[in-house]
Design a protein around this motif. Structure first.
Motif, PDB file in Angstrom:
ATOM      1  N   SER A  87     -14.587  -2.770  -7.633  1.00 32.14           N
ATOM      2  CA  SER A  87     -14.141  -4.074  -8.126  1.00 32.14           C
ATOM      3  C   SER A  87     -12.620  -4.102  -8.107  1.00 32.14           C
ATOM      4  O   SER A  87     -11.965  -3.070  -7.923  1.00 32.14           O
ATOM      5  N   ARG A 142     -22.009 -11.744  -6.104  1.00 31.38           N
ATOM      6  CA  ARG A 142     -20.956 -10.988  -6.782  1.00 31.38           C
ATOM      7  C   ARG A 142     -19.715 -11.872  -6.846  1.00 31.38           C
ATOM      8  O   ARG A 142     -18.758 -11.711  -6.085  1.00 31.38           O
ATOM      9  N   ASP A 152     -17.392 -12.144  -9.079  1.00 34.39           N
ATOM     10  CA  ASP A 152     -16.154 -11.459  -9.471  1.00 34.39           C
ATOM     11  C   ASP A 152     -15.486 -10.843  -8.253  1.00 34.39           C
ATOM     12  O   ASP A 152     -14.267 -10.927  -8.073  1.00 34.39           O
ATOM     13  N   LEU A 153     -16.308 -10.242  -7.388  1.00 29.73           N
ATOM     14  CA  LEU A 153     -15.778  -9.624  -6.177  1.00 29.73           C
ATOM     15  C   LEU A 153     -15.278 -10.690  -5.202  1.00 29.73           C
ATOM     16  O   LEU A 153     -14.227 -10.522  -4.568  1.00 29.73           O
TER      17      LEU A 153
END
Length: 560
Positions: free
Chosen positions: A165, A196, A198-199
């Motif tokens: 991350s 994902r 956040d990624l």
């Protein structure tokens, strides 16, 4: 690497992998078909990027099951320099990769090139040609009882990237792109597909250093829209990359409808696209809003210029979405619209109240017009459509408005609405096949006793048999319906010579009841082991009641 021709193999499970820009992964039970998004570059046969991703996923899904044979067939597009040579080389390169990475031997692999002789798409478009630059693989297991194919596979680099991350993920993504292992848009697209977010946000930031080409930028923006990441898409439409292709992006209006975003956010986005100069070019976006039953999106498209695309098909389909239909009518849609197959609002609009009937009649719609609700359906009248769901009051209103019973259909077709069945009988609907009718009425879940009683009052023989020798009593026993059994026994139907769907040799009603199973069979899920049957107290209670009814009848007959 050209090996001997393969014998025909019995009881095999095949896995066909098309390495072309086809569609997302699709699996079926036998044979198993596997499609991946991966296209060979023009005139190229080397394995890398998308092809490598596809092969890694293939091996993961196939697992450790023993392989008997792999058939690798290479294909080319018609515009390539030497289709025969390039197709053969593609097959050979894939075969070599399989030997190096899967541990399979040359004796297990057969390769062949088909040139451009077997296209799966048109060669007249760039997308079609990309689909034709492919390799097909058929993997034959040594046993057709191999381990289940895995559903959670993805390329190795994605697993590695998803374990990170923030800054670490950005460093790895840049390394993957610099090495040529993936294109600059691949990490962003993979993060969206895996949800994902956040990624994705980290990789989409300026600090990630992933420089996208205009085409890649557009692709990621479209995927972001589809995933509901509206802010990224909104940022893209303010960039020069968007401005350069403004005149070719009309279909983005349809893409907004197909997005996972909230209707309010998508409506704002439609207004922004329109403000950027995009024009709605056809009825697809408005039709999508009708399909989604979204008045908010419909209003947004109308404001963006879709009012000129209120075609008869769109208007009639909106009958299934009253709130959308109201918006269209305010904008001047013709309520008397009729599609090419004769469908009109009377066929698609749900008539919940008598006011609904009067409104359509007052608009001038023909209450007896025939039309198909879908091209594959047979023609029906509005009354026939309403009989499947409408209340008696609505049916009375339709009758008073001139709806004719002719062509309404047999009673058994409306098993989900027993009130409509009783209504038809009250109005003299004919019963042309007593055996078929009483058997199917006895099998329905709701209102069977009431409808059978009404049939008996009409003089219909409720003990009649259908053409297969089945009777209402036999079907009621087989479906564990003690209420229907009691009615039929009290009506004096024959309790001997019973035939059902499962019982072909005539037996007495009591014998059929005593043979009923009390084990419930759960519904199996595709790809999962069949669940074990289990004892059902409810089935036991119903069986006991039916046996008690039949035994008491037998004792009464003996006393007489």
């Amino acid at each position: 690497m050209r090996l001997s021709r393969l014998p025909r193999l019995l009881g095999r499970l095949a896995l066909a992998a098309s390495l072309g820009a086809a569609s997302q992964s699709v699996w079926s039970s036998s044979p198993v078909a596997y499609y991946v998004d991966a296209a060979f570059p023009l005139n190229a046969a080397e394995i890398g990027g998308d092809q490598l991703d596809a092969l890694e996923v293939l091996l993961c899904r196939f697992g450790s099951t023993q392989l008997e044979t792999a058939v690798v067939i290479g294909h080319a597009a018609a515009d390539e320099r030497n289709p025969e040579l390039i197709a053969r080389r593609r097959a050979e390169r894939v075969g070599e990769w399989l030997m190096a990475n899967a541990g399979w031997t040359a004796a297990q692999i057969y390769t062949e090139g088909k040139a451009a002789k077997q296209p799966v798409a048109t060669n007249t478009t760039s997308l079609g040609r990309a689909k034709n630059r492919r390799v097909e693989i058929e993997l034959v297991r040594a046993s057709n009882r191999g381990a289940p194919l895995r559903q959670d596979c993805r390329p190795v680099w994605q697993d590695q990237l998803f374990s990170l991350s923030g800054e670490s993920a950005m460093v790895m993504a840049r390394a993957l792109v610099r090495s040529g292992r993936v294109s600059a848009d691949a990490p962003l697209s993979a993060a969206l597909q895996a949800r994902r977010l956040d990624l994705f946000e980290a990789l989409a930031s300026q600090g990630a250093g992933l420089k996208l080409t205009p085409v890649q930028h557009e692709g990621v923006a479209r995927r972001a829209l589809q995933s509901g990441q509206i802010d990224y898409f909104r940022h893209w439409i303010k960039t020069p990359d968007f401005a350069a292709r403004r005149g070719e992006l009309e279909e983005l209006f349809l893409a907004t409808c197909e997005s996972r975003g909230s209707e309010g956010e998508l409506a704002k986005l439609v207004a922004e696209l329109h403000g950027e100069g995009l024009a709605i070019g056809d009825e697809k976006a408005l039709a999508c809003a009708v399909w989604r039953k979204s008045p908010v999106l419909a209003e947004a498209y109308l404001n963006a210029g879709a009012a000129r695309f209120m075609t008869p098909q769109v208007v009639v389909d909106a009958g299934r979405a009253p709130a959308v239909l109201a918006r269209l009518l305010v904008r001047g849609a013709d309520p008397r619209a009729r599609t090419a197959i004769g469908t009109m609002l009377f066929h698609t609009m749900r008539l919940d109240t008598t006011a609904d009937v009067r409104r359509l009649v007052d608009l001038g719609l023909d209450i007896n017009a025939q039309g198909r609700t879908f091209p594959s359906n047979r023609e029906t009248t509005p009354l026939r459509e309403a009989l499947s769901y409408a209340s008696v009051e609505v049916l009375d209103a339709m009758r008073q408005a001139g709806a004719r019973l002719e062509g309404a259909g047999p009673l058994e077709e409306f098993r989900g609405n027993p009130d409509a069945q009783l209504w038809l009988l009250r109005h003299g609907s004919p019963v042309t096949d007593a055996g078929r009718t009483v058997v199917q009425i006895a099998a329905q879940d709701k209102g069977a006793v009431q409808v059978l009683a009404a049939l008996r009052e009409r003089g219909v023989d409720v003990g009649a048999q259908n053409t297969s020798g089945q009777s209402a009593l036999g079907i009621a026993i087989e479906r564990y319906r003690p209420d229907v059994v009691r009615f039929l026994v009290d009506a004096g139907v024959d309790t001997q010579g019973i035939v059902t769907y499962r019982v072909r040799t005539p037996k007495s009603a009591l014998e059929v009841a005593e043979s009923l199973s009390v084990m419930a069979h759960p519904v199996s899920i595709s790809g999962m082991p069949a669940p074990e049957p289990f004892f059902s107290p409810d089935l036991q209670q119903r069986k006991d009641l039916i046996i008690e009814i039949l035994q008491s009848t037998k004792r009464s007959d003996a006393t007489l």
